[in-house]
Design an enzyme around this catalytic site. Structure first.
Site, mmCIF file in Angstrom:
data_model
loop_
_atom_site.group_PDB
_atom_site.id
_atom_site.type_symbol
_atom_site.label_atom_id
_atom_site.label_comp_id
_atom_site.label_asym_id
_atom_site.label_seq_id
_atom_site.Cartn_x
_atom_site.Cartn_y
_atom_site.Cartn_z
ATOM 1 N N ASP A 36 0.888 -1.152 0.264
ATOM 2 C CA ASP A 36 0.163 -0.109 -0.029
ATOM 3 C C ASP A 36 0.897 1.405 -0.043
ATOM 4 O OD1 ASP A 36 0.996 0.390 2.649
ATOM 5 O OD2 ASP A 36 -0.797 -0.891 3.325
ATOM 6 N N LYS A 58 -5.180 3.331 -2.155
ATOM 7 C CA LYS A 58 -6.310 3.981 -3.005
ATOM 8 C C LYS A 58 -5.656 4.811 -4.434
ATOM 9 C CE LYS A 58 -9.513 7.712 -2.313
ATOM 10 N NZ LYS A 58 -10.045 8.718 -1.299
ATOM 11 N N MET A 173 -1.326 8.668 13.735
ATOM 12 C CA MET A 173 -2.647 8.911 12.764
ATOM 13 C C MET A 173 -3.733 9.813 13.535
ATOM 14 S SD MET A 173 -3.010 4.811 11.655
ATOM 15 C CE MET A 173 -2.929 4.378 13.447
#
Length: 518
Positions: A36, A58, A173
């Site tokens: 990823d 994505k 995060m």
């Protein structure tokens, strides 16, 4: 069919050289790699060319694959008997959901191995000059997720205990929740003046650091438009940044450089860019290979059949040396048969590789191109001497023409061919970076790298590559390459003083200094 095996590998925080040796081994042996955006794309160079690459992050036309789908994908691939490497950013056991992946593998009787990685919780602050512990400031730390909604954070985090449990608090995060996190810490006893640092894309070329206090940091994030992903550090250790910054002080920090030369030669330039704090993006647009036509091979054999006839051998490139010796080996010709020949070389690197083979060259010309050879050795060249020129198929005609004008007998032989490199998986990533202006500089080390980059972009669907490259700093290794750059409709930014990689790097550093002052 035998079941395969899955390696669950921590790729480290972003800098591709921070992966473990075991992690590299898993990449090298896998038949499929699943990755990823948090894993550096440069790590894919360590994967076999035949391995399948599956991106689960994505894309413009596709959302991120759900974790449950990734779990099942790993199972399905392993049940096909494949060796799979799941490449995950940081350490897979720290908020990396490796437990879910491993649990499903175990349920399906599939062998797996967890390969730890360097966690961003420690490495990213270090790259910002912040040690997470310090003898006088903090002897303990906590690593906390900041990704959840405030309601879930309140359920999973005991703020009354976490706030003062350890000297340093690391939130992963948590940029979007920074205001809530800061409020909770102050509400539960942290002083408003407690130092806070946010490090975005740490260890990478995009690294950005924002320093404030619990009271000020939310407004600073809004004012700066600071975006995730980032590591949040709370505690007195943040003050160490003033003394210990190092990565951001490197001369090419913040610069992503497209390296267009052949992959076999790109490593020297790429390694030096990396040492100087930049990020090399290796995008070889040319490849070299031995001549394939029977005519070329016959000409080679004829030229090398009588070594004693040559008074000189002129080597104009490292490739010329490398392929010359390959052909000697293939034809069973001993280099000592060229005992009558004096050896000349263009450039210190060419001379160096000759000397590594035990061959002493004549004085290296100051001008690192064919004209320099003629200027340097004109007085030593005798009419009637035969001169062997082992070169590439795109070599200029100037040298043999001038030698003939001096009464010598040049024997040109193509020891290698330069062809356009095949399209690779990284093409899509490079195109994305170019469109986003995330490539800051392009290096050209020959005319063929210029023409082939433009052609490769066209083959990738770019109708007007000159427009795509507009605004990108373009660096040339020398005047001949610069001429091709201008003729191609590109804007030349800098040219190396000498046609060498060290000189090209010096030019890059000077350009970066000027940019910093603007």
């Amino acid at each position: 069919m035998d079941k395969g095996k899955v390696y669950l590998v921590g790729a480290g925080p972003g800098d591709p050289k921070l992966i473990t040796v075991r992690g590299l081994e898993a990449l090298g042996k896998c038949e499929v790699v699943v990755y990823d955006r948090l894993a550096s794309p440069r790590l894919l160079r360590h994967v076999k060319p035949t391995a399948e690459r599956i991106y689960v992050g994505k894309l413009p036309d596709r959302h991120t694959m759900k974790q449950e789908e990734i779990n099942q994908l790993l199972v399905d691939l392993a049940l096909q008997g494949k060796i799979v490497t799941r490449l995950k950013g940081g350490d897979p056991t720290i908020f990396g959901r490796v437990g879910e992946e491993a649990e499903l593998l175990r349920k399906n009787g599939i062998e797996f191995e967890i390969v730890p990685g360097i966690t961003s919780a420690i490495a990213v602050p270090a790259y910002a000059g912040i040690p997470v512990t310090h003898r006088d400031l903090a002897s303990s730390l906590s690593i906390i997720t900041g990704h959840e909604s405030p309601e879930k954070l309140d359920r999973t985090i005991h703020w009354d205990k976490v706030t003062n449990a350890t000297g340093t608090l690391i939130f992963l995060m948590g940029v979007a929740k920074i205001g809530y996190i800061a409020d909770q810490l102050m509400l539960h006893g942290k002083p408003a003046h407690t130092p806070v640092a946010l490090i975005r894309w740490g260890t990478r070329v995009e690294q950005e650091t924002l320093v404030g206090t619990l009271a000020s940091i939310e407004e600073q994030v809004k004012q700066a438009g600071f975006q995730p992903p980032a590591v949040i550090v709370v505690g007195e250790v943040v003050k160490q940044r003033e003394l210990l910054q190092w990565f951001e002080h490197k001369p090419l920090f913040g610069t992503r450089v497209l390296v267009t030369r052949a992959r076999a030669q790109a490593s020297e330039l790429a390694d030096r860019i990396e040492e100087l704090g930049g990020e090399p993006c290796e995008y070889p647009v040319i490849e070299t290979r031995e001549p394939e036509s029977e005519t070329a091979l016959a000409a080679l054999q004829e030229a090398l059949a009588e070594p004693e006839r040559y008074g000189w051998i002129f080597f104009t490139s490292v490739n010329g040396v490398d392929y010359f010796f390959r052909h000697l080996k293939r034809l069973g010709i001993d280099i000592r048969k060229f005992h009558r020949a004096r050896i000349a070389a263009v450039g210190p690197k060419t001379a160096e590789v000759l000397e590594q083979r035990g061959l002493v060259v004549e004085n290296i010309p100051g001008k690192y191109q064919a004209e320099g050879l003629l200027e340097q050795f004109r007085d030593r060249l005798q009419p009637g001497e035969q001169v062997l020129l082992p070169r590439g198929d795109l070599a200029r005609e100037l040298l043999p023409r001038e030698l003939r004008a001096l009464g010598l007998l040049p024997v040109e032989v193509d020891v290698y061919e330069t062809v356009m490199a095949e399209l690779q998986d990284e093409d899509e990533l490079v195109l994305e970076w170019l469109r986003e202006k995330a490539i800051h500089a392009i290096t050209f080390t020959s005319s063929s790298t210029v023409t082939n980059l433009l052609e490769r972009l066209r083959r990738s669907g770019v109708e007007h590559p000159q427009e795509l490259l507009s605004g990108v700093m373009i660096a040339s290794i020398g005047p001949l390459t610069s001429k091709t750059i201008r003729e191609a409709g590109l804007e030349l930014t800098i040219e190396a003083e000498e046609a060498t990689i060290p000189s090209l790097l010096d030019a890059l550093i000077e350009w970066k200094k000027r940019q910093t002052l603007i």
